[in-house]
Enzyme design. Structure first.
Site, PDB file in Angstrom:
ATOM      1  N   LYS A  79       0.846  -1.199   0.000  1.00 40.22           N
ATOM      2  CA  LYS A  79       0.000   0.000   0.000  1.00 40.22           C
ATOM      3  C   LYS A  79       0.882   1.251   0.000  1.00 40.22           C
ATOM      4  O   LYS A  79       1.861   1.319   0.753  1.00 40.22           O
ATOM      5  CB  LYS A  79      -0.889  -0.018   1.243  1.00 40.22           C
ATOM      6  CG  LYS A  79      -1.913   1.104   1.317  1.00 40.22           C
ATOM      7  CD  LYS A  79      -2.777   0.972   2.567  1.00 40.22           C
ATOM      8  CE  LYS A  79      -3.891   1.997   2.615  1.00 40.22           C
ATOM      9  NZ  LYS A  79      -4.732   1.856   3.839  1.00 40.22           N
ATOM     10  N   SER A 154      -9.642   1.823   2.709  1.00 41.54           N
ATOM     11  CA  SER A 154      -8.757   2.540   1.835  1.00 41.54           C
ATOM     12  C   SER A 154      -7.718   1.682   1.117  1.00 41.54           C
ATOM     13  O   SER A 154      -7.141   2.117   0.117  1.00 41.54           O
ATOM     14  CB  SER A 154      -8.033   3.642   2.623  1.00 41.54           C
ATOM     15  OG  SER A 154      -7.211   3.070   3.619  1.00 41.54           O
ATOM     16  N   SER A 178      -9.812  -0.497   6.905  1.00 41.04           N
ATOM     17  CA  SER A 178      -9.195  -0.378   5.579  1.00 41.04           C
ATOM     18  C   SER A 178      -8.484  -1.616   5.049  1.00 41.04           C
ATOM     19  O   SER A 178      -8.129  -1.638   3.870  1.00 41.04           O
ATOM     20  CB  SER A 178      -8.225   0.796   5.556  1.00 41.04           C
ATOM     21  OG  SER A 178      -8.947   1.983   5.368  1.00 41.04           O
TER      22      SER A 178
END
Ligand code: GLN
Length: 485
Positions: A79, A154, A178
């Site tokens: 990420k 996210s 997330s």
């Protein structure tokens, strides 16, 4: 043999270690897959082909010279909020567009040390604020199951990359869901470890009392494999926990009969999609058939979890994001007349609307006059929520709930109404507020879209989550379903 992109991380590590195939072949196969399907998914912020191939060759030569590496040749999607030295970390924000960190996050360093290979950085909601990846300044990621829908967020890029077989495993972060929510919406497995389990060193801060790094993969065994490598005390993060990290994978086979599963029915039935409810009930039946015992638990303060979360998280975000002032990091509005207008213009141009909304909300709840009414009250309710879980875990070992109230929604469906978007997190934020671990597992398709079963456990009891999750997977095929791209 299955093609290299279909293998699990466990199979890849074993195969590379045995020299059945090379890390270089594994990485090349995944780079080819990325070239083929990324245009349809938009999961990546950057793909580090040269670095990845170079590292793969290094892993191959280490293996040839006798090194034993638990993650030998395993490609990982990282990420874009975790630092890799010299590689841009954008956090999905314009304000960090050209920022290159001078150091690597501990979580990334640890898995690379164990032989894993970072394939690239994945897309996310700006500064991890969102539940759909639509808040990325670089455009949304699309759900591999239906590219008119969101992958969740996210960590949407990480979950979509794993679901689309562009990487067998990924790292994400979870502040309010997330990791678990995009895992659920993309039909993969995601773990939010106990707060403090994984070092936050080198992870850009959103809400520091809630943020946790964790793995995403296509089955529980791979999540367990990665978790054993990323967890553990790090002297560079004072909140990282000294607790021993077990070999999670070796404990998967344990007997689960008698494990007590608590279900907070009054909390979860409201507003739940009928298909998701049916999938959840079916999952409970599987757990029961595996010998686990179902019982009701009360978590009365969970009704306040969303309100509490959006006060605590925004307060902490407003403080953490004060550092983006155009002086030391990333973007600077150069033509401003004086220092104050430089700050203002930099932040106005650099941040997107959701980040601004949260900075304003967080600044408001921390301001004198409102601090007691909002921030302090939220902290007190947070304590009540934590106590609810402590009491519930006297009666049960695991708490089960759906990961999300509905399957993946359409792009644009919730962007006009922030509150609607925030409600997406209703089942995930309680674990962050309480600091407990949570695992999301694919629990079958609802109208052709994945739904997630979420299991929560006591602090530092990830082992029980993995055992229960593995027992569930041993009796179902949901984690084997793959999107067609
Ligand atoms: N959707 C939640 C939020 O927008 C959680 C995000 C996260 O876990 N980083 O804050």
């Amino acid at each position: 043999m299955a093609s290299l992109i279909e293998l699990t991380a466990c199979e890849i590590a074993a195969g590379v270690q045995r020299q059945d195939f090379s890390a270089e072949e594994v990485v090349s196969a995944h780079l080819e897959r990325i070239a083929a399907v990324e245009p349809k998914v938009h999961a990546w912020r950057s793909v580090l082909s040269t670095r990845a191939l170079e590292r793969a060759r290094q892993v191959d030569s280490l293996v040839r010279s006798g090194s034993v590496l638990p993650l030998a040749g395993v490609p990982v999607a990282v990420k874009d909020i975790l630092h890799i030295e010299g590689v841009p970390t954008t956090c999905g924000s314009r304000i960090l567009e050209d920022y290159r960190p001078p150091y690597t996050a501990t979580a990334v360093a640890r898995i690379e040390q164990a032989g894993a290979i970072s394939l690239g950085k994945t897309n996310l909601d700006e500064f991890a604020m969102g539940s759909s990846t639509e808040n990325s300044a670089y455009g949304p990621t699309l759900n591999p199951w239906d590219t008119t829908r969101v992958p969740g967020g996210s960590s949407g890029g990480s979950a979509a990359a794993v679901a689309a077989a562009m990487a067998p495993v990924a790292l994400g972060t979870d502040t309010g869901g997330s990791i678990r929510q995009p895992a659920a919406l993309c039909g993969v497995v995601g773990l939010k470890p106990t707060y403090g389990r994984v070092s936050r060193y080198g992870v850009v801060a959103y809400a520091s009392s809630l943020d946790q790094v964790g793995p995403i993969a296509r089955d529980v065994e791979d999540v367990a494999l990665l978790a054993s490598q990323v967890c553990g005390r790090d002297s560079r993060d004072a909140t990282s926990a000294p607790h021993d990290v077990p070999n999670f994978r070796s404990q998967l086979g344990d007997d689960v009969s008698g494990l007590r599963i608590g279900i907070p029915w009054p909390f979860l039935e409201r507003g739940l999609d009928a298909g998701v409810l049916a999938s959840f009930r079916a999952a409970l039946a599987v757990l029961e058939n595996a010998g686990m015992r179902l019982l009701d638990v009360a978590l009365p303060h969970l009704d306040y979890a969303i309100a509490t979360y959006y006060l605590v998280a925004t307060a902490e975000a407003s403080s953490n994001l004060a550092r983006y002032d155009g002086v030391r990091y990333g973007l600077r509005a150069g033509e401003a007349a004086d220092l104050l207008s430089m700050y203002g213009e930099t932040r106005d141009r650099g941040f997107g609307p959701e980040v601004k909304r949260r900075i304003i909300l967080g600044t408001f709840v921390l301001s004198s006059g409102y601090y007691d009414a909002y921030y302090l009250a939220a902290q007190k309710v947070r304590t009540l929520i934590r106590r609810d879980f402590e009491i519930a875990f006297q009666a049960c070992d695991v708490i089960a709930l759906p990961t999300t109230p509905s399957p993946a929604f359409r792009l644009g469906e919730k962007t006009a109404d922030p509150l609607k978007m925030y409600l997406e997190d209703v089942f995930t934020v309680p674990a962050n507020l309480a600091g407990i671990p949570g695992l999301s597992l694919p629990s079958g398709l609802v109208r052709g879209l994945p739904a997630g079963l979420q299991l929560l456990a006591r602090p530092f009891d990830e082992t029980t989550l993995f055992r229960a999750g593995h027992a569930y997977q041993a009796r179902t095929d949901h984690h084997r379903a793959r999107p067609v791209l």
